[in-house]
Each structure stands twice: as C-alpha cells, then as structure tokens.
Design an enzyme around this catalytic site. Sequence first.
Site, PDB file in Angstrom:
ATOM      1  N   ASP A 129      -1.838   2.095  11.419  1.00  0.00           N
ATOM      2  CA  ASP A 129      -2.732   0.997  11.052  1.00  0.00           C
ATOM      3  C   ASP A 129      -2.195  -0.360  11.512  1.00  0.00           C
ATOM      4  O   ASP A 129      -2.902  -1.362  11.459  1.00  0.00           O
ATOM      5  CB  ASP A 129      -3.031   0.975   9.543  1.00  0.00           C
ATOM      6  CG  ASP A 129      -1.791   1.015   8.686  1.00  0.00           C
ATOM      7  OD1 ASP A 129      -0.680   0.861   9.229  1.00  0.00           O
ATOM      8  OD2 ASP A 129      -1.926   1.212   7.464  1.00  0.00           O
TER       9      ASP A 129
ATOM     10  N   HIS B  56      -4.619  -5.469   7.840  1.00  0.00           N
ATOM     11  CA  HIS B  56      -3.894  -5.044   9.051  1.00  0.00           C
ATOM     12  C   HIS B  56      -4.531  -5.650  10.305  1.00  0.00           C
ATOM     13  O   HIS B  56      -4.883  -4.953  11.260  1.00  0.00           O
ATOM     14  CB  HIS B  56      -3.875  -3.507   9.155  1.00  0.00           C
ATOM     15  CG  HIS B  56      -3.177  -2.847   8.001  1.00  0.00           C
ATOM     16  ND1 HIS B  56      -1.810  -2.913   7.821  1.00  0.00           N
ATOM     17  CD2 HIS B  56      -3.663  -2.106   6.964  1.00  0.00           C
ATOM     18  CE1 HIS B  56      -1.473  -2.241   6.724  1.00  0.00           C
ATOM     19  NE2 HIS B  56      -2.570  -1.753   6.188  1.00  0.00           N
TER      20      HIS B  56
ATOM     21  N   GLU C 147      -1.164  -6.329   2.364  1.00  0.00           N
ATOM     22  CA  GLU C 147       0.085  -5.972   3.059  1.00  0.00           C
ATOM     23  C   GLU C 147       0.943  -7.168   3.420  1.00  0.00           C
ATOM     24  O   GLU C 147       2.109  -6.988   3.813  1.00  0.00           O
ATOM     25  CB  GLU C 147      -0.209  -5.137   4.313  1.00  0.00           C
ATOM     26  CG  GLU C 147      -0.793  -5.897   5.492  1.00  0.00           C
ATOM     27  CD  GLU C 147      -2.299  -6.046   5.429  1.00  0.00           C
ATOM     28  OE1 GLU C 147      -2.874  -6.557   6.411  1.00  0.00           O
ATOM     29  OE2 GLU C 147      -2.915  -5.635   4.418  1.00  0.00           O
TER      30      GLU C 147
ATOM     31  N   TYR D 114      -6.570  -4.484   1.888  1.00  0.00           N
ATOM     32  CA  TYR D 114      -5.731  -4.262   3.069  1.00  0.00           C
ATOM     33  C   TYR D 114      -6.529  -4.675   4.299  1.00  0.00           C
ATOM     34  O   TYR D 114      -7.712  -4.341   4.427  1.00  0.00           O
ATOM     35  CB  TYR D 114      -5.341  -2.784   3.196  1.00  0.00           C
ATOM     36  CG  TYR D 114      -4.304  -2.316   2.207  1.00  0.00           C
ATOM     37  CD1 TYR D 114      -3.015  -2.839   2.233  1.00  0.00           C
ATOM     38  CD2 TYR D 114      -4.604  -1.339   1.258  1.00  0.00           C
ATOM     39  CE1 TYR D 114      -2.056  -2.414   1.328  1.00  0.00           C
ATOM     40  CE2 TYR D 114      -3.655  -0.906   0.352  1.00  0.00           C
ATOM     41  CZ  TYR D 114      -2.374  -1.442   0.392  1.00  0.00           C
ATOM     42  OH  TYR D 114      -1.425  -1.017  -0.506  1.00  0.00           O
TER      43      TYR D 114
ATOM     44  N   ARG E 259     -10.508   6.200  -2.455  1.00  0.00           N
ATOM     45  CA  ARG E 259      -9.928   5.225  -3.379  1.00  0.00           C
ATOM     46  C   ARG E 259     -10.970   4.153  -3.723  1.00  0.00           C
ATOM     47  O   ARG E 259     -11.991   4.028  -3.054  1.00  0.00           O
ATOM     48  CB  ARG E 259      -8.699   4.569  -2.753  1.00  0.00           C
ATOM     49  CG  ARG E 259      -7.496   5.474  -2.611  1.00  0.00           C
ATOM     50  CD  ARG E 259      -6.367   4.816  -1.838  1.00  0.00           C
ATOM     51  NE  ARG E 259      -6.691   4.655  -0.427  1.00  0.00           N
ATOM     52  CZ  ARG E 259      -5.884   4.086   0.477  1.00  0.00           C
ATOM     53  NH1 ARG E 259      -4.708   3.611   0.088  1.00  0.00           N
ATOM     54  NH2 ARG E 259      -6.244   3.975   1.737  1.00  0.00           N
TER      55      ARG E 259
ATOM     56  N   LYS F  53      -9.688  -0.786   1.666  1.00  0.00           N
ATOM     57  CA  LYS F  53      -9.524  -0.848   3.123  1.00  0.00           C
ATOM     58  C   LYS F  53     -10.335  -1.992   3.719  1.00  0.00           C
ATOM     59  O   LYS F  53     -11.253  -2.528   3.105  1.00  0.00           O
ATOM     60  CB  LYS F  53      -9.927   0.478   3.770  1.00  0.00           C
ATOM     61  CG  LYS F  53      -9.003   1.626   3.414  1.00  0.00           C
ATOM     62  CD  LYS F  53      -7.551   1.350   3.794  1.00  0.00           C
ATOM     63  CE  LYS F  53      -7.339   1.343   5.299  1.00  0.00           C
ATOM     64  NZ  LYS F  53      -5.913   1.077   5.654  1.00  0.00           N
TER      65      LYS F  53
END
Length: 363
Positions: free
Chosen positions: A270, A95, A117, A93, A15, A74
């Site tokens: 994750d 996490h 997120e 993202y 991605r 990511k």
Amino acid sequence: MEIGVPKETKDQEFRVGLSPSSVRVLSESGHTVFVETQAGTGAGFTDNDYSSAGAEIVDTAEAAWNREMVVKVKEPLKTEYKLLQKNQLLFTYLHLAADRQLTEHLIDSGTCAIAYETVEQPGANRLPLLTPMSIIAGRLAVQFGARFLERQQGGRGVLLGGVPGVKPGKVVILGGGVVGTEAAKIAVGMGAGVQILDVNVERLSYLETLFGSRVELLYSNSAHIEAAVKEADLLIGAVLIPGKKAPILVSRELVKQMRPGSVIVDVAVDQGGCVETLHPTSHTSPVYIDEGVVHYGVPNMPGAVPWTSTQALNNSTLPYVVQLANLGIKALDANPALGKGLNVKNHRLVHPAVLEVFPDLGK
C-alpha cells in the site's frame, strides 16, 4: 458534530470506521453519528447494535458522507471521489505516496484529509494508528504465506514447520519493525527457519533480546538481501518509511533467482511495495505468478479478520476521533501528534513526506 460512517467499498473490506462501542462514547459526548446501513455487518455489528449505541442509521453512502467529519478505514475509491466535500474532515488510512490520482482529487475537493498512518507521537517512528494493523498484517503475512506455499495454491509444497527428518521452510523478512517482528513471531511459532534483515543496528539488537538464537538477524545490504532472497521459501516485505513510497529492495532479476513456487507477501504494497515484480491484488484474487514465484499483494490484509481488526483499530483511533469531534480542525493544533496526520488542507498537499513524492502538487 455530525460524524458519518460509510460502508467500505474496497474489495472484501469488512472493517468499519467506528464500532458500536465507539459510537456510544461519541453519542454520550453530545455528537451525532450517522452510520450507513450494514456498514458493520462484515465485522459482526448489526444496524441494531449501532442504533442501541445512539447512532442514526442512514440508507445511502451519500447520507453518511454528507457530514462535518467522515471516519473510514480505507482510502476513498474512485466511486467515492464525488462525495468528498470542501472543509470536511476525513479521517482514514490514505497512503497517498502510492496514489497520485487520489491525492489530486483530495486537493481539488478542498477536503481536510488526515491519515491514520502519518499520525506520529514523539519518538522514533511512533505511529500509534498504524501499529495495530501492522501487528495484524505481520501475523497474517505468515498465515497467508504458508497457505500459498501449498501445492494446490501454486506454491512449492513446503510445510514451513517441516517434520522430523525434513528441514523446515525458510522465511526471510525484509524489515524488523512492527510488521517484521510480528511475522517472525508467527513463523518461529510454526517452526520455520527465520531471517530478519534491517538497516537499524539498534533494532537488530532489540530483536536479539526478543528471539535469541531462534532468528538469524542480518544487517540489510544488497549482498545480504541477495543471498537471503535466493534461499527463501517465503519472502515477506515489511519495509516502512512513514509517508513515503517503500524503496525497491528486490529486483526482478533477483526474483528470477528464487525457486519456482516460492511465495512473496509484501505488506508494504500500500506504500508502493519493496519488490519490483509485485503489484496490488485483492482478497477476491489475492495472488498471481511472475517469474515462477507466487506473489501476494493484498493492500488491506487486516480486512480478512474484520472483527478483530475493527476493534483493534478503534482502540487506537477513538481518542483522536473524540478530539476532532470536540475541537474540529483546531484539534490539529491542540495535539501535535494528530497534526502530523494532516495530509491535505485548503486545496493543498501539506505533508512533507508526501510532498517529496509529488513536489509539484504542493505549489
């Protein structure tokens, strides 16, 4: 504003943070986007596609990172820690509840880190930037689960849909949110027997209107989890507590009681995962066997379908990217939903849910 789009470095993460159409919107708004060469190749976007949309193509990750804002998919990996910059806006993202080391490096760097997120709109857990990837991950969870149930992949050799005269496989889904709902849609479509367990009775009522009698809906407690997991051919972890680590719902002792060759796919990996025996894997090496059960723990599942995932993600992230580009850090005050995405600022951890996991880092 200058906006950098580096190539993703996570294993087989194809991605890309911005699609060419998103770059065009930003360019037409007067911003300059610097895209690392071949950043979009895996998602089907060429450097020429980006150039035509108004981007400048740069040869190195450093050249993409050395901008006022960086938009990724990511979290930064260890090789990228040195590229983090003071007062830079990082939108991706993160996490963090499952990654203390990254949290510490973000704090040390002085980066203003905003996590997809944890951007949250008013209402019950409305997470607009997590939802599109949750939809894809939920659907993929059953696809991958069905694949690894094949005997050649180490599974029991069960066809989820069964055939006339042979009962179908059983899919147990822990969590009835977006991931669990999408997983159930695919599992039902395959003809599997499906159970969903959730602690939210109102959500279970909604799922009844959606699936009727095609899915067995159970209140999630230890007794129901134990009974369901023992009989599962495919167990899908779909538990989410925004910003926090996922609770362990399935112990090693319970995994031992599953049939050999059963499969566990934990979409919550994750955020730490909800199965004691499961740890993160990768697209290159997606599974391992523990207690005789096949475990799948790829934390970036949507990276397997990057053409779809990149566009779905950009449909949701672009309005927020535009706000950040136009207003800078002031966008966090102008848009409360975006403000809730702030995890790290001015060398401090600030997100309440992550602070509960790492209270010492908020000092």
